[in-house]
Each structure stands twice: as structure tokens, then as C-alpha cells.
Write an enzyme that holds these catalytic residues in place. Structure first.
Site, mmCIF file in Angstrom:
data_model
loop_
_atom_site.group_PDB
_atom_site.id
_atom_site.type_symbol
_atom_site.label_atom_id
_atom_site.label_comp_id
_atom_site.label_asym_id
_atom_site.label_seq_id
_atom_site.Cartn_x
_atom_site.Cartn_y
_atom_site.Cartn_z
ATOM 1 N N HIS A 105 0.858 -1.251 -0.109
ATOM 2 C CA HIS A 105 -0.061 -0.070 -0.018
ATOM 3 C C HIS A 105 0.749 1.289 0.084
ATOM 4 O O HIS A 105 1.272 1.837 1.096
ATOM 5 C CB HIS A 105 -1.081 0.098 1.179
ATOM 6 C CG HIS A 105 -1.866 -1.379 1.204
ATOM 7 N ND1 HIS A 105 -1.256 -2.283 1.884
ATOM 8 C CD2 HIS A 105 -2.948 -1.448 0.909
ATOM 9 C CE1 HIS A 105 -2.647 -3.474 1.657
ATOM 10 N NE2 HIS A 105 -3.521 -2.644 1.205
ATOM 11 N N SER B 270 -22.533 -9.252 37.799
ATOM 12 C CA SER B 270 -22.784 -10.573 37.128
ATOM 13 C C SER B 270 -21.505 -11.490 36.853
ATOM 14 O O SER B 270 -21.657 -12.725 37.281
ATOM 15 C CB SER B 270 -23.580 -10.629 35.695
ATOM 16 O OG SER B 270 -24.870 -9.826 36.008
ATOM 17 N N ARG C 10 -18.242 -18.511 38.903
ATOM 18 C CA ARG C 10 -17.914 -17.186 38.917
ATOM 19 C C ARG C 10 -17.901 -16.586 40.258
ATOM 20 O O ARG C 10 -17.242 -15.791 40.505
ATOM 21 C CB ARG C 10 -19.068 -16.389 38.036
ATOM 22 C CG ARG C 10 -20.300 -16.518 38.929
ATOM 23 C CD ARG C 10 -21.596 -15.853 38.141
ATOM 24 N NE ARG C 10 -22.830 -16.174 38.864
ATOM 25 C CZ ARG C 10 -23.781 -15.433 39.072
ATOM 26 N NH1 ARG C 10 -23.595 -14.043 38.610
ATOM 27 N NH2 ARG C 10 -25.014 -15.587 39.531
ATOM 28 N N ARG D 243 -22.758 -19.628 36.028
ATOM 29 C CA ARG D 243 -23.588 -18.751 36.930
ATOM 30 C C ARG D 243 -24.107 -19.719 37.905
ATOM 31 O O ARG D 243 -24.487 -19.461 39.020
ATOM 32 C CB ARG D 243 -24.825 -18.444 36.042
ATOM 33 C CG ARG D 243 -25.965 -17.743 36.921
ATOM 34 C CD ARG D 243 -27.083 -17.257 36.066
ATOM 35 N NE ARG D 243 -28.083 -16.628 37.006
ATOM 36 C CZ ARG D 243 -29.398 -17.016 37.189
ATOM 37 N NH1 ARG D 243 -29.769 -17.854 36.551
ATOM 38 N NH2 ARG D 243 -30.003 -16.231 37.875
ATOM 39 N N ASN E 65 -8.008 11.742 3.998
ATOM 40 C CA ASN E 65 -7.687 11.684 2.375
ATOM 41 C C ASN E 65 -8.928 11.579 1.630
ATOM 42 O O ASN E 65 -8.989 11.459 0.348
ATOM 43 C CB ASN E 65 -6.492 10.973 2.194
ATOM 44 C CG ASN E 65 -6.776 9.477 2.427
ATOM 45 O OD1 ASN E 65 -8.119 8.916 2.331
ATOM 46 N ND2 ASN E 65 -5.850 8.469 2.461
ATOM 47 N N GLU F 266 -17.757 -4.409 24.571
ATOM 48 C CA GLU F 266 -17.051 -5.452 24.804
ATOM 49 C C GLU F 266 -15.494 -5.537 23.912
ATOM 50 O O GLU F 266 -14.650 -5.792 24.472
ATOM 51 C CB GLU F 266 -17.811 -7.041 24.662
ATOM 52 C CG GLU F 266 -18.872 -7.026 25.579
ATOM 53 C CD GLU F 266 -20.138 -6.076 25.090
ATOM 54 O OE1 GLU F 266 -20.344 -5.587 23.951
ATOM 55 O OE2 GLU F 266 -21.113 -6.403 25.953
ATOM 56 N N HIS G 24 -4.235 3.263 -3.391
ATOM 57 C CA HIS G 24 -4.344 2.860 -2.065
ATOM 58 C C HIS G 24 -3.538 1.234 -1.667
ATOM 59 O O HIS G 24 -2.815 1.432 -0.799
ATOM 60 C CB HIS G 24 -5.737 2.363 -1.734
ATOM 61 C CG HIS G 24 -5.843 1.388 -0.607
ATOM 62 N ND1 HIS G 24 -6.046 1.866 0.656
ATOM 63 C CD2 HIS G 24 -5.980 0.043 -0.388
ATOM 64 C CE1 HIS G 24 -6.346 1.049 1.562
ATOM 65 N NE2 HIS G 24 -6.280 -0.123 0.601
ATOM 66 N N HIS H 270 -28.669 -15.196 25.103
ATOM 67 C CA HIS H 270 -27.733 -15.056 26.115
ATOM 68 C C HIS H 270 -26.953 -16.584 26.476
ATOM 69 O O HIS H 270 -26.017 -16.378 27.318
ATOM 70 C CB HIS H 270 -28.155 -14.676 27.566
ATOM 71 C CG HIS H 270 -28.758 -13.203 27.533
ATOM 72 N ND1 HIS H 270 -29.291 -12.519 26.430
ATOM 73 C CD2 HIS H 270 -27.926 -12.044 28.326
ATOM 74 C CE1 HIS H 270 -29.323 -11.238 26.564
ATOM 75 N NE2 HIS H 270 -28.705 -11.066 27.706
#
Ligand code: TPP
Ligand code: MG
Length: 668
Positions: free
Chosen positions: A35, A387, A360, A523, A191, A414, A265, A476
Site C-alpha cells: 500500500h 454478574s 464465577r 452462573r 484523504n 466488549e 491505495h 444469552h
């Protein structure tokens, strides 16, 4: 004595910038790949930054207080390689001539740990910008801990239209603005061109307004005017906010017909266009030749920082002994003896109490100890702190007015969190960990992949690791995520089966300097599976025999995480029926794969095997043969209490018993 510093350079700014352009053109032409447009367009900004502002010393590329330079537009790698060559990082002209060739120091995109002076791997657009937020944050946090005499540097970034169009840029700039990371300075290569053509084909965002809305200072400049560039940097250095400098540039500056077009490019210019560009730039030297006076002016720029670095070394050497010790511990990344001791103590207490606990929750208790034992541990969560259970007792939040904290509320970002953690780890000084739900590892996946590629220590705490999370339902409930994470090379995916294994996998993740780890945590409550305490980290081999029957085995039950309990219960029932079942726990497939064939054969045995994991079968070929049954998921989950889901999807002790009996040719 520094000879280079004595040379009074007769080279002009244009000549120095054109050296970058010429090297970029020649290297891309020779490789017939790469490039040239971006390096040609941003050569003026790079020249001003490296010759007048950047605090660096090529003789000490890892000097902790150097300014960081991140080429977020990683496709413009030749800009960076040209500058690294010209300033004396040890990249030779042969390295430049080998651009993009196998084993060269000049791969297609900059690679961390491969080429001195490359701060992070870039190329996946937007991630360099997002990692630089982590670097700028690490700098502020270390400055708060050690003072400006020891840490006080800028983080400079070059980002293209692509970096700013990517969604990750939104998360990154919002976090940087919120935390007022005023030592972060981003040059936008404005650009107006991307691969498909003009930016206006697909985008009409007012970027300056967008950055301002996120709490940045932002301004437009002519990116080919060295004085305008210098003034903008001077102003940026005094800002109390992160700064965007929108540099209006011409992609492929100098190319007679292709400048300002997408044609420059990502392809070699071709002999005629290249000759025309050199003519237009007044560059008469042969390919890969830098005229002496220009080379020495660049060398002089490269040795500009020697005095600053040695002065820093003097200040560093006079740190009080206890602070010096803490500083070198932080930067070495070593894990303290106190960590080992607290892990062992936790394991012993968990064995003694035998109390069932969600992994957890075990992780939370372990972190409460680790935060004290390992002061450079830096926690956080993408808005799921309560959680993920990632907030260690006694840790303060990092805020714009308190960089002494060691817990970061990353917000619902995230990807931004994962990329920032990569930047923090690459910067040095901290061990970052951050939480979200396992299912949302999809959102952070590109940054997890990049951490694995870079080989840096980042720990992802991924809770709610199966249908066992229950009522939140299939949106989930991770199903394919363990397999998807196991597919990433150099990532360790841990799924501990009880409190003891949770402590062990934390220890393994912390001690792993060469790459990231993902901890998949439940959990729901998990009983303690081990009956006796051992200080040995049994999870270190990735898989081990939790239970071996006294008589030769009829079957081997292999499980991870929450399903380990089912395997143990099934083994008990089978024993009552005279069927000898071994139970193998495999908290980490990758570590198990690294063991000797003999060890694995010993653990897995020759009897029929049954695999149990509340996820898809993919990745289980490591421990299961095609004829071995697998009890897990082959569809999305559903919204219901966890126990109902396990029953509905057939992940039960009864299902294990039925599979075992069918393997053994016995009636169910
Ligand atoms: C995440 C990601 N998507 C797509 C690409 C492929 N790609 C490389 S450069 C580029 C265009 C970038 O445009 P810009 O940042 O304006 O660079 P310029 O053409 O100005 O050099 C694209 C789409 C990539 N590297 N990363
Ligand atoms: Mg562009």
C-alpha cells in the site's frame, strides 16, 4: 559522545518526507504488493512527528517511558518501516527490500514482537486506535503510581478513514473521552479515499464533531504543511482532553495520475507512474538509495532522544529501593509468591469446606485475594460487574480524576474493553482482566484474536457459560462459543469444574506471559469434585484423571465445567451397577493437547469414552473418537430455569448412563 547530534542537517523537510515516500514506492514496487498511498500521503505528518516531537530512542526500543506510536492504519506499514529504517531501529535496507517476503522483518502489516519499534499488531482497522486508548490509560495509571519523573509520555496514533468508520472507533473514542486521556493524540489521515473509491460513497459523518461529542478536542489542518502539523501537535500536547488532528492529505501524494484516487491505495504504482512520482517530488536517487545528507538528517532525528532516555535512566536509578522493586515487578510481569500461596490456601479451604459454589463466585473470592497479592492486576467489566463478579474487594475505580484505581468500568463496550486491555498489556505495567458473558465474547472476538496473535497476557472472564444460565434464554446462552474460542490459536480456553479448578486456572492464566486466556465460568452452583487437597496444580496438564476405578475401566467419562458434576454422579451410579467408570476432567483442551501422547493415553484409556459438555461437539475430536458418544448441545437453548433446560436438552445423568450402556452393549 553522540556524533550524530553534531551534524547540522542541510536536508529539508520535503527531502526527509520524500525519503519515506521513495522507500514506500520502491518496496511496494519490488514486492509488487502493498500500500503506497497511505505512506505517501502521511509522510509529512510522520516526518514532523518523528523529527521534532516523538520521544523515542531506537537504541532502547523498550524504554518504558518512550512515546508510543501506533499505526492504526496498518496497511500503511511501509510508512512505519521506512521511519524505523531511517531513524536507526536496525531495520536495514535489505529488510526494506524484502518487504512482505517470508520471514522478513517487514511483513505486510506491522507485527508486535517481530520488528523493533512496532508497538502493536495492526491491520484489522480500528483496533490500533482502540489499543492506543489502553496504552494512554496505562500511561496515566502508571503516572499516578510512579510520578511524572518516571512515566510521562504521549501516545500518538495514525488512523485512516477505515479506522474511523469501524464501529470499534466509537467504543474507543467514547472511553478515551470519558476518561479524559489527554495524552492521546490521533492523526486522522483525512484523504477522502478508501478502497472502493471516495469516502462519500459510504460515509458522511462529521468526524471532528463526532470526536468533540465524545469529549475530545479536534481540529482540521493541512496534512502537508509542516508548520501547521507542528502547531497542531504543540497545541495537542497542552490539551486537557484527548486530541484528534484531522489532517487533510492527498493519498499517494506526488503520483502524477493516481494521487488522490483509490488506485494508489493498495497496489504497486507501476514503473511509469513511479518514475513520474519521483520526478514530481524531485527525487533523483536510484531505488532504495537515500542520499547521504537526507540519511544523516534522519539518523540525527533518531538519536535526538538519547539524552532524554539516559536522563530518565538516571531518575529511574535514583528511585527509592522499595519503589524501584515494585516498578520492576510491575514491568517484568512476574507473578508474586503471594499469588501462589493464596491460590493454595483457597484450594485447601474449598476442599475442606466442600461447599457448592458457582465458578464465577469462586473467581470473585479468588480475585479478592489476588488483588492484594498481585498489585498490578487491573480489573474491569463491560457493565456486568455484578454478574461477572470481577470487582475485587478493596479495589477503587479508575476515573478521570483517580488513575490510582485498579478497576475499570468499561461500559457496554466488549470490543472496546478487549482492545483496550490489549493496549494496556502491550504498554506494560499491568495484568488486565475484564468480564462479560461468554456469549458476548463474539463482540470482543477480533481483539481476543489479536491478543493471541501478539502473544500478550490478557485475561477474559466469561461468565454465564452455558444453558445453565437459565431464564435469559437463547440470546444469552452460549452454545458454539467454547468451540469458537478453542479455534483461535494461542488462546487458552479454561472451563473449570469446581472452586478448586477455578483457583488453578486463575493461577495458570496469570502465569501465562505468552498469550491470552479465557475463563468460562458458571452462573449456577458447582459442588466441589475433589476430596483431597494437593498443592499441585492439576489443571496445568489441561486434563487429568479425577477418578480412576480400582478395577480396570469399562468406560471413561470426560467432562468440563458444570458437567463434571454429572460425570461424577453418573460414575457413582454406574459403580452401583458394577460398571467401572473413570472420570476425566478437561479444564483446558489446549494444555491437554500439549501433553505427551503417553500421558494423554493414560488419562483417556482405551475403553469407550463419553464426552459431556453443555455446548456443541466441535473441538471434542481432541478427546473423543468418532464412535464415542457426546452429550451436549446441537441447537440454540431456550428460556427456562436451568434444571428444566438440562432435562429438555438431554444433558443428564440418565443420558450418560444410557450412552454408557449402549457403548457397552448392555440394555439400558
Ligand atoms: C476490519 C477491516 N476491514 C477491512 C479491511 C481491509 N481494508 C484494508 S485498508 C481498507 C480501506 C481503508 O481505507 P482508509 O483507512 O481510508 O485507508 P487509505 O485508503 O486512505 O489508505 C480496507 C477496507 C481491514 N484491513 N480491516
Ligand atoms: Mg482514506
Amino acid at each position: 559522545m553522540n556524533m550524530a547530534a553534531k551534524i547540522t542537517s542541510p536536508a529539508t523537510h520535503d527531502e526527509m518526507a520524500n525519503a519515506i515516500r521513495a522507500l514506500a514506492m520502491d518496496a511496494v514496487e519490488k514486492a509488487n504488493s502493498g500500500h503506497p498511498g497511505m505512506p505517501m500521503g502521511m509522510a509529512d505528518v510522520a516526518t514532523v512527528l518523528f523529527t521534532r516531537f516523538l520521544k523515542f530512542d531506537p537504541a532502547a526500543p523498550h524504554w518504558p517511558d518512550r512515546d508510543r506510536f501506533v499505526l492504526s492504519a496498518g496497511h500503511g506499514s511501509m510508512l512505519l518501516y521506512a521511519v524505523l529504517h531511517l531513524t536507526g531501529y536496525g531495520l536495514t535496507i535489505e529488510d526494506i527490500q524484502n518487504f512482505r517476503q517470508f520471514g522478513s522483518k517487514t511483513p505486510g502489516h506491522p507485527e508486535y514482537g517481530h520488528t523493533a519499534g512496532v508497538e502493536v499488531t495492526t491491520g484489522p482497522l480500528g483496533q490500533g486506535l482502540a489499543m492506543s486508548v489502553g496504552m494512554a490509560l496505562a500511561e496515566r495509571m502508571l503516572a499516578a503510581r510512579y510520578g511524572a519523573d518516571i512515566i510521562d509520555h504521549y501516545t500518538y496514533v495514525m488512523a485512516g478513514d477505515g479506522c474511523l468508520m469501524e464501529g470499534i472507533s466509537h467504543e474507543a473514542i467514547a472511553l478515551a473521552g470519558h476518561l479524559k486521556l489527554n495524552k492521546l493524540i490521533v492523526f486522522w489521515d483525512n484523504n477522502g479515499i478508501t478502497i472502493d473509491g471516495k469516502v462519500e460513497l459510504a460515509d458522511s459523518v462529521d468526524q471532528v464533531a463526532r470526536f468533540e461529542a465524545a469529549g475530545w478536542a479536534a481540529s482540521h489542518i493541512d496534512g502537508h504543511d509542516p508548520e501547521a502539523i507542528a502547531k497542531a501537535i504543540e497545541a495537542a500536547q497542552k490539551s486537557d482532553k484527548p486530541v484528534l488532528i484531522a489532517c487533510k492529505t492527498t493519498i499517494g501524494f506526488g503520483a502524477p495520475t493516481k494521487a488522490g484516487t483509490a488506485g494508489v491505495h493498495g497496489a504497486a504504482l507501476g514503473a511509469e507512474e513511479l518514475a513520474g512520482a519521483k520526478k514530481a517530488l524531485g527525487w533523483n536517487a536510484a531505488p532504495f538509495v537515500i542520499p547521504e545528507h537526507i540519511a544523516s538528517a534522519w539518523a540525527e532525528a533518531g538519536s535526538r532522544g538519547t539524552g532524554t532516555r539516559t536522563a530518565w535512566e538516571t531518575r529511574h536509578a535514583s528511585l527509592p529501593a522499595d519503589i524501584a522493586k515494585r516498578y520492576s515487578a510491575d514491568f517484568s510481569g512476574a507473578i508474586t509468591q503471594a499469588v501462589t500461596e493464596s491460590i493454595d490456601a483457597f484450594k485447601k479451604a474449598a476442599t475442606d469446606s466442600g461447599a457448592a459454589q458457582a465458578s464465577r463466585a469462586s473467581s470473585q473470592k479468588i480475585l479478592d485475594h489476588l488483588a492484594k497479592a498481585q498489585p498490578n492486576l487491573l480489573g474491569g467489566s463491560a457493565d456486568l460487574t455484578h454478574s461477572n463478579l470481577t470487582h475485587a474487594a478493596g479495589t477503587e475505580n479508575v476515573t478521570a480524576s483517580n488513575f490510582n484505581g485498579s478497576y475499570i468500568h468499561y461500559g457496554i463496550r466488549e470490543f472496546g474493553m478487549a482492545a483496550a486491555m490489549n493496549g494496556i498489556a502491550a504498554h506494560g505495567g499491568f495484568i488486565p482482566y475484564g468480564g462479560t458473558f461468554l456469549v458476548f465474547s463474539d463482540y470482543s472476538r477480533p481483539a481476543i484474536r489479536l491478543a493471541a496473535l501478539m502473544g500478550i497476557r490478557v485475561i477474559h472472564v466469561l461468565t454465564h457459560d452455558s444453558i445453565g444460565l437459565g431464564e435469559d434464554g437463547p440470546t444469552h446462552q452460549p452454545v458454539e462459543h467454547l468451540a469458537a474460542l478453542r479455534a483461535i490459536p494461542n488462546l487458552l480456553v479454561f472451563r473449570p469444574g469446581d472452586a478448586i479448578e477455578t483457583a488453578e486456572v486463575w493461577e495458570l492464566a496469570l502465569n501465562r506471559m505468552a498469550g491470552p486466556s479465557a475463563l468460562a465460568l458458571s452462573r449456577q452452583n458447582l459442588p466441589v469434585s475433589r476430596k483431597t487437597h494437593t498443592s499441585e496444580n492439576l489443571s496445568a496438564k489441561g486434563g487429568y484423571l479425577l477418578r480412576e476405578p480400582a478395577k480396570p475401566r469399562d468406560v471413561t467419562l470426560i467432562a468440563t465445567g458444570s458437567e463434571l458434576t454429572l460425570a461424577v454422579q453418573a460414575a457413582d451410579k454406574l459403580a452401583a451397577e458394577g460398571i467401572e467408570a473413570a472420570v476425566v476432567s478437561v479444564p483446558c483442551f489446549e494444555l491437554f493437547a500439549e501433553q505427551t501422547a503417553d500421558y494423554r493415553a493414560l488419562v483417556l484409556g482405551t475403553a469407550p469414552r463419553v464426552g459431556i459438555e453443555a455446548a456443541i461437539r466441535q473441538s471434542w475430536e481432541l478427546v473423543l473418537r468418532p464412535e464415542d458418544p457426546f452429550i451436549g448441545m446441537s441447537s440454540f437453548g431456550a428460556s427456562a430455569p436451568a434444571a428444566d433446560l438440562y432435562k429438555h436438552f438431554g444433558i443428564t445423568v440418565d443420558a450418560i448412563l444410557a450412552d454408557v450402556k449402549s457403548c457397552l452393549g448392555r440394555a439400558a
